[in-house]
Enzyme design. Structure first.
Site, PDB file in Angstrom:
ATOM      1  CB  CYS A   1      -0.973  -0.048   1.167  1.00 52.02           C
ATOM      2  SG  CYS A   1      -2.431   0.988   0.904  1.00 52.02           S
TER       3      CYS A   1
ATOM      4  CG  HIS B   1      -3.434  -3.421   4.176  1.00 51.61           C
ATOM      5  ND1 HIS B   1      -2.265  -2.842   4.576  1.00 51.61           N
ATOM      6  CD2 HIS B   1      -4.059  -2.489   3.409  1.00 51.61           C
ATOM      7  CE1 HIS B   1      -2.192  -1.612   4.092  1.00 51.61           C
ATOM      8  NE2 HIS B   1      -3.261  -1.378   3.370  1.00 51.61           N
TER       9      HIS B   1
ATOM     10  NE  ARG C   1      -9.462   5.218   2.865  1.00 49.23           N
ATOM     11  CZ  ARG C   1      -8.217   5.703   2.762  1.00 49.23           C
ATOM     12  NH1 ARG C   1      -8.024   6.974   2.485  1.00 49.23           N
ATOM     13  NH2 ARG C   1      -7.183   4.922   2.934  1.00 49.23           N
TER      14      ARG C   1
HETATM   15  N1  GLN Z   1      -2.355   6.986   1.933  1.00 54.13           N
HETATM   16  C1  GLN Z   1      -2.473   6.043   0.906  1.00 54.13           C
HETATM   17  C2  GLN Z   1      -3.848   5.938   0.291  1.00 54.13           C
HETATM   18  O1  GLN Z   1      -4.849   6.093   0.971  1.00 54.13           O
HETATM   19  C3  GLN Z   1      -2.001   4.732   1.434  1.00 54.13           C
HETATM   20  C4  GLN Z   1      -3.037   4.009   2.274  1.00 54.13           C
HETATM   21  C5  GLN Z   1      -2.518   2.794   2.962  1.00 54.13           C
HETATM   22  O2  GLN Z   1      -1.307   2.559   2.996  1.00 54.13           O
HETATM   23  N2  GLN Z   1      -3.407   2.025   3.544  1.00 54.13           N
HETATM   24  O3  GLN Z   1      -3.919   5.693  -0.884  1.00 54.13           O
END
Ligand code: GLN
Length: 239
Positions: free
Chosen positions: A94, A191, A128
């Site tokens: 990520c 993850h 998101r």
């Molecule tokens: N900040 C980044 C995004 O939201 C990475 C998120 C994360 O590592 N979970 O795309």
């Protein structure tokens, strides 16, 4: 004497979200089962980077975590690039996956520069991308995990995806690609942590590290009943 591998965990203080540190624990335990001691070194900004490194693992973080580590990451870039080019196995999840590419552009328009180990770029999107995800990869079979990112990542033509999305969003929610692979460097949005449910990827990292260091790898047979059961449940819960 027992063989040993050195694993560096990149920026665990700022880049370690949704249990990403579990990836380190899985590599450590499976490597032991395969007959190797693992020396885990946490690397945080301004630490001394160890001179001998066999595996590098990094996790995700919020935009603020990425901003915190970016300067140090730029200073470390030549070292990480040399390792990547020399075939050192790495897993970047990520937030650090994003910063192994060209840049991450936040929703506020700020550009967080990456270190160009892989040829991809990431732009914060309007929503998101969240949920359980299943992808398929030629090398690793089904890869199962959990994604939560605003960034939409686009790979350059020459960069191979890690897998194709079966359920979930993946790199950008548009082209069905997920993650990327360059040499033995794996980048992914998954993850979970990733490796408990995808031990085939942990074994890949260990095998490459062992071959680089000792010229050979003889795997042990590991009882993966729990991992297999967890994979089944996770697949049934993907959206
Ligand atoms: N900040 C980044 C995004 O939201 C990475 C998120 C994360 O590592 N979970 O795309």
């Amino acid at each position: 004497m027992k063989k040993s591998l050195t694993l560096v965990q990149l920026y665990p203080r700022d880049m370690n979200i949704y249990g990403d540190t579990g990836n380190v624990l899985v590599v450590q335990k499976r490597a032991e089962w395969h007959g190797y001691d693992v020396n885990v070194i946490d690397y945080n900004p301004e630490d001394a980077f160890p001179s001998e490194v066999d595996i590098v693992i990094g996790g995700g973080g919020q935009d603020s975590g990425q901003i915190k580590i970016q300067q140090d990451l730029q200073a470390l870039a030549p070292t990480l690039k040399t390792l990547a080019n020399n075939g050192t196995p790495m897993l970047m999840v990520c937030g650090l996956y994003q910063l192994f590419g060209k840049f991450f552009k936040t929703a506020g328009g700020e550009i967080i520069p990456g270190i160009n180990i892989m040829d991809h770029e990431t732009h914060a999107g309007p929503t998101r991308l969240i949920g359980n995800i299943v992808t398929k990869s030629q090398q690793f079979g089904d890869i199962i995990g959990y994604e939560n990112h605003s960034g939409q990542t686009f790979l350059s033509k020459g960069l191979a995806a890690l897998g194709q999305v079966i359920k979930g969003a993946g790199n950008n929610g548009q082209d069905a690609s997920e993650g990327a692979q360059y040499n033995n460097v794996i980048g992914t949005y998954l993850h979970g942590s990733l490796l408990p449910k995808n031990p085939q990827i942990a074994d890949f990292l260990i095998e490459q590290a062992a071959i680089n260091k000792y010229g050979e790898f003889t795997p042990s047979v590991i009882d993966d009943r729990f991992a297999t059961a967890a994979r089944k449940v996770a697949i049934s819960r993907s959206r």
